[in-house]
Design an enzyme around this catalytic site. Structure first.
Site, mmCIF file in Angstrom:
data_model
loop_
_atom_site.group_PDB
_atom_site.id
_atom_site.type_symbol
_atom_site.label_atom_id
_atom_site.label_comp_id
_atom_site.label_asym_id
_atom_site.label_seq_id
_atom_site.Cartn_x
_atom_site.Cartn_y
_atom_site.Cartn_z
ATOM 1 N N ASP A 198 26.988 -27.209 -30.441
ATOM 2 C CA ASP A 198 26.674 -25.556 -31.061
ATOM 3 C C ASP A 198 26.461 -25.880 -32.392
ATOM 4 O O ASP A 198 27.226 -26.010 -33.185
ATOM 5 C CB ASP A 198 27.721 -25.020 -30.510
ATOM 6 N N ASN A 245 25.029 -23.080 -34.209
ATOM 7 C CA ASN A 245 25.147 -21.710 -34.736
ATOM 8 C C ASN A 245 26.501 -20.848 -34.372
ATOM 9 O O ASN A 245 26.416 -19.619 -34.584
ATOM 10 C CB ASN A 245 23.664 -20.924 -34.465
ATOM 11 N N ASP A 253 27.631 -19.840 -31.629
ATOM 12 C CA ASP A 253 27.821 -18.800 -30.609
ATOM 13 C C ASP A 253 28.680 -19.342 -29.468
ATOM 14 O O ASP A 253 28.697 -18.682 -28.464
ATOM 15 C CB ASP A 253 26.200 -18.051 -30.278
ATOM 16 N N ASP A 277 13.306 -31.139 -17.249
ATOM 17 C CA ASP A 277 13.645 -30.637 -15.836
ATOM 18 C C ASP A 277 12.495 -29.920 -15.212
ATOM 19 O O ASP A 277 12.196 -28.906 -15.905
ATOM 20 C CB ASP A 277 15.069 -29.866 -15.888
ATOM 21 N N ASP A 315 13.578 -31.372 -9.797
ATOM 22 C CA ASP A 315 14.882 -30.652 -9.192
ATOM 23 C C ASP A 315 14.649 -30.350 -7.602
ATOM 24 O O ASP A 315 13.559 -29.690 -7.200
ATOM 25 C CB ASP A 315 14.992 -29.047 -9.693
ATOM 26 N N GLU A 362 14.602 -35.763 -7.532
ATOM 27 C CA GLU A 362 15.947 -35.399 -7.147
ATOM 28 C C GLU A 362 15.882 -35.155 -5.669
ATOM 29 O O GLU A 362 15.252 -34.165 -5.390
ATOM 30 C CB GLU A 362 16.781 -34.397 -7.788
ATOM 31 N N ASP A 378 26.054 -32.034 -11.824
ATOM 32 C CA ASP A 378 26.369 -31.272 -10.670
ATOM 33 C C ASP A 378 27.623 -32.217 -10.098
ATOM 34 O O ASP A 378 28.241 -31.596 -9.045
ATOM 35 C CB ASP A 378 25.352 -31.493 -9.647
HETATM 36 O O1 ISL Z 1 25.750 -30.125 -6.402
HETATM 37 C C1 ISL Z 1 25.396 -30.386 -5.143
HETATM 38 C C2 ISL Z 1 26.234 -30.722 -3.980
HETATM 39 O O2 ISL Z 1 27.226 -31.660 -4.149
HETATM 40 C C3 ISL Z 1 23.927 -31.163 -5.242
HETATM 41 O O3 ISL Z 1 23.679 -31.766 -3.872
HETATM 42 C C4 ISL Z 1 22.908 -30.065 -5.918
HETATM 43 O O4 ISL Z 1 23.335 -28.775 -5.486
HETATM 44 C C5 ISL Z 1 21.674 -30.353 -5.460
HETATM 45 O O5 ISL Z 1 21.392 -31.751 -5.614
HETATM 46 C C6 ISL Z 1 20.841 -29.461 -6.258
HETATM 47 O O6 ISL Z 1 21.037 -29.553 -7.554
HETATM 48 C C7 ISL Z 1 19.882 -29.103 -8.181
HETATM 49 O O7 ISL Z 1 19.343 -28.006 -8.085
HETATM 50 C C8 ISL Z 1 20.138 -27.001 -8.058
HETATM 51 C C9 ISL Z 1 21.064 -26.797 -9.366
HETATM 52 O O8 ISL Z 1 22.171 -25.778 -9.185
HETATM 53 C C10 ISL Z 1 21.679 -27.966 -9.707
HETATM 54 O O9 ISL Z 1 22.177 -27.971 -11.268
HETATM 55 C C11 ISL Z 1 20.442 -29.080 -9.644
HETATM 56 O O10 ISL Z 1 20.815 -30.306 -10.395
HETATM 57 C C12 ISL Z 1 19.348 -25.529 -7.848
HETATM 58 O O11 ISL Z 1 18.222 -25.678 -8.907
HETATM 59 CA CA CA Z 2 24.572 -22.213 -30.124
#
Ligand code: ISL
Ligand code: CA
Length: 543
Positions: free
Chosen positions: A21, A23, A25, A98, A199, A250, A315
């Site tokens: 961080d 600044n 916050d 991402d 994602d 992913e 995650d």
């Molecule tokens: O956390 C999980 C279950 O163990 C993962 O399977 C994950 O939720 C899933 O792979 C999707 O993750 C991605 O999309 C989500 C976001 O919350 C996660 O941070 C991202 O990595 C929704 O966008």
């Molecule tokens: Ca900050």
């Protein structure tokens, strides 16, 4: 298998809100990342994967985007992002962002229009369904809320969300949606980013008809549906093939067979993928299962597609806690797991803090947790009458907040992460585990990771070498080779709190050179055909 930069790279994942961080916050930010780029460079990583920093109400820590062309003010502004891209390139590194296009925030203008009326031009940008017998259209569950259907009174229909109600899924059947997403991708690629981490990219195509599932709790009906490869091949034609970039999908629920359909070099879809047969499906360390998964993926992709290697991310709880030993053998097991990830076939990912052996966390109250997934689950179970204390205990080990506590820079207040009060508590063990101490300690986890990464730079066998497991059936020892032309490496790991005797394979009987070890003292056993490995001991030999 052609050689490329993204096959030879080591990727460092920056979850910026917990990185540094600048600044005061209490929230990490891009200015803070800029001030720490030299640290990542010094470690030796080549690529930074930046978690979403786009405009967002931040219900799911940036994975609910309300403006793909805007920057979340708590992260910084567009000028900061542009400076970050420039600085990363000046340091000879690359940056991938991402791409979150399976869903948007429910505050995105597109969705505000879509929900306004049934005949709105953007109605079909999302997925709306009538009630069935006065209830949800089917029996599916979502990742983050019991049902993926939320009722919209105004227009008398449900809308679909694979995740939280604040994250409505886009309708990828609509070519207008796809065209708009491709424009967004070009906007960021033209700013000079070097690719995307995509994602849940295999969820874009929905199951035709949204039929009830035999087992609603097995969410695999959300992914790999007909149409997904046509979307990705169109995305490749329209955008990806026009840039020298790296893409990593992913892809939950994917197996090696259908994984190849996403990353096969002849498929013109994505370059690489994250599968979740470990992170989602292996709750704790299971050596035989891990070996089986590595073998299947190696054979499934060999010569045709490229894999990624990771054991934790934002995650999934921190690997040294989940898959190692974060007590007596924290440093040894952190180095052993690092050795594993960096000597398996595929591009290795380092999640911020992993390189100093940061551990999972155990906050004593649900109010200390921030993750929407955990809070929704906690509320669902407690409202169902389950004992709150037991529910918290059950949810803590796999809570995503385990890996989202601030990076521990030093032993000053808040681990030097912020001068303010942190958005999430710092792990109390920061006084012992922090970057400052790691940089001052000769055989620290950080120094070991640095050596692992420099080995990769000097030895193509680590990137392109064939893989063979020589320890089938052994539950604690993992003995395997990587070989390329006349170079063969032998990696021996003892994933156990006990010592174990290693009987070396025939190929190692005429001598071996120790390249890296996670114990400082390694008895010289040039021609030994067997030796004892200590708890969580790892060694890399050239034979
Ligand atoms: O956390 C999980 C279950 O163990 C993962 O399977 C994950 O939720 C899933 O792979 C999707 O993750 C991605 O999309 C989500 C976001 O919350 C996660 O941070 C991202 O990595 C929704 O966008
Ligand atoms: Ca900050």
């Amino acid at each position: 298998m052609k050689k490329t930069w993204w096959k030879e790279a080591v990727v460092y994942q920056v979850y910026w809100r917990s990185f540094y961080d600048s600044n005061g916050d209490g929230i990490g930010d891009l200015e803070g990342l800029l001030s720490k780029l030299h640290y990542i460079k010094d470690l030796g990583a080549d690529v930074i994967w930046l978690n979403p920093m786009y405009q967002s109400p931040d219900k799911d820590n940036g994975y609910d985007i309300s403006d793909y062309y805007g920057v979340m003010e708590k992260a910084g502004d567009m000028q900061t992002v542009e400076r970050l891209i420039t600085e990363v390139h000046n340091l000879g590194m690359k940056i991938i962002m991402d791409l979150v296009v399976n869903h948007t925030s429910d505050q995105h203008p597109w969705f505000l229009e879509s929900r306004a009326s049934e005949d709105n031009p953007k109605r079909d940008w999302y997925i709306w369904k009538d009630a069935k017998d006065g209830k949800e259209p089917n029996n599916w569950r979502s990742y983050f809320a019991p049902s993926p259907w939320t009722w919209e009174e105004k227009t008398g229909q449900y809308y679909f969300h694979s995740f939280a109600a604040e994250q409505p899924d886009l309708n990828w059947e609509n070519p207008e949606v796809r065209e708009e997403i491709y424009k967004i991708m070009r906007f960021w690629l033209d700013k000079g980013i070097d690719g995307f981490r995509m994602d849940v990219i295999n969820l874009l195509a929905k199951q035709k008809g949204f039929r009830d599932a035999a087992d609603p709790y097995d969410l695999s009906y959300l992914g790999n549906n007909p149409g997904i490869h046509e979307y990705l091949q169109e995305m490749n034609r329209e955008v990806l093939k026009h840039y020298d970039i790296m893409t990593v999908g992913e892809i939950p629920f994917v197996t090696p067979e259908d994984g190849l359909l996403y990353v096969g070099e002849d498929r013109n879809e994505l370059h690489t993928l994250f599968h979740f047969q470990v992170a989602d499906d292996m709750p704790s360390w299971d050596m035989l299962r891990y070996k089986e998964i590595q073998k299947k993926w190696y054979e499934g992709l060999k010569g045709k597609g490229w894999n990624s290697q990771f054991l934790n991310n934002h995650d999934h709880t921190r690997q040294v806690t989940r898959y190692g030993n974060d007590g007596e053998y924290r440093a040894e097991s952190a180095k052993l797991l690092g050795t594993l990830v960096h000597t398996m076939p595929g591009t290795p990912y380092i999640f911020q803090g992993e390189e100093i052996g940061m551990t999972g966390v155990c906050f004593e109250d649900i109010s200390d947790y921030r993750d929407i997934a955990m809070k929704n689950k906690y509320n669902e179970l407690v409202e169902r009458g389950e004992d709150p204390v037991q529910v918290l205990k059950d949810l803590q080990p796999l809570s995503r907040d385990n890996s989202r506590t601030p990076v521990q820079w030093d032993d000053s207040e808040n681990a030097g992460f912020t001068s303010g009060s942190p958005w999430i508590k710092v792990n109390p063990n920061y006084k012992e585990i922090n970057v400052k101490r790691e940089l001052e300690t000769p055989d620290s986890v950080f120094c070991y990771y640095k050596k692992l990464i420099s080995l990769r730079k000097e030895n193509e066998v680590m990137v392109y070498g064939d893989y063979e497991d020589l320890s089938d059936g052994q539950e604690e020892l993992y003995i395997y080779t990587r070989s390329l032309w006349e170079v063969t490496w032998l990696i021996v790991l003892n994933h156990s709190e006990r010592t174990n005797e290693v009987k070396l394979p025939e190929i190692a009987h005429d001598g071996k050179e120790l390249l890296l070890a996670n114990y400082v003292e390694v008895p010289e056993e040039e021609l030994a055909q067997k030796f004892i490995l200590r708890p969580f001991e790892a060694r890399i030999y050239k034979i």
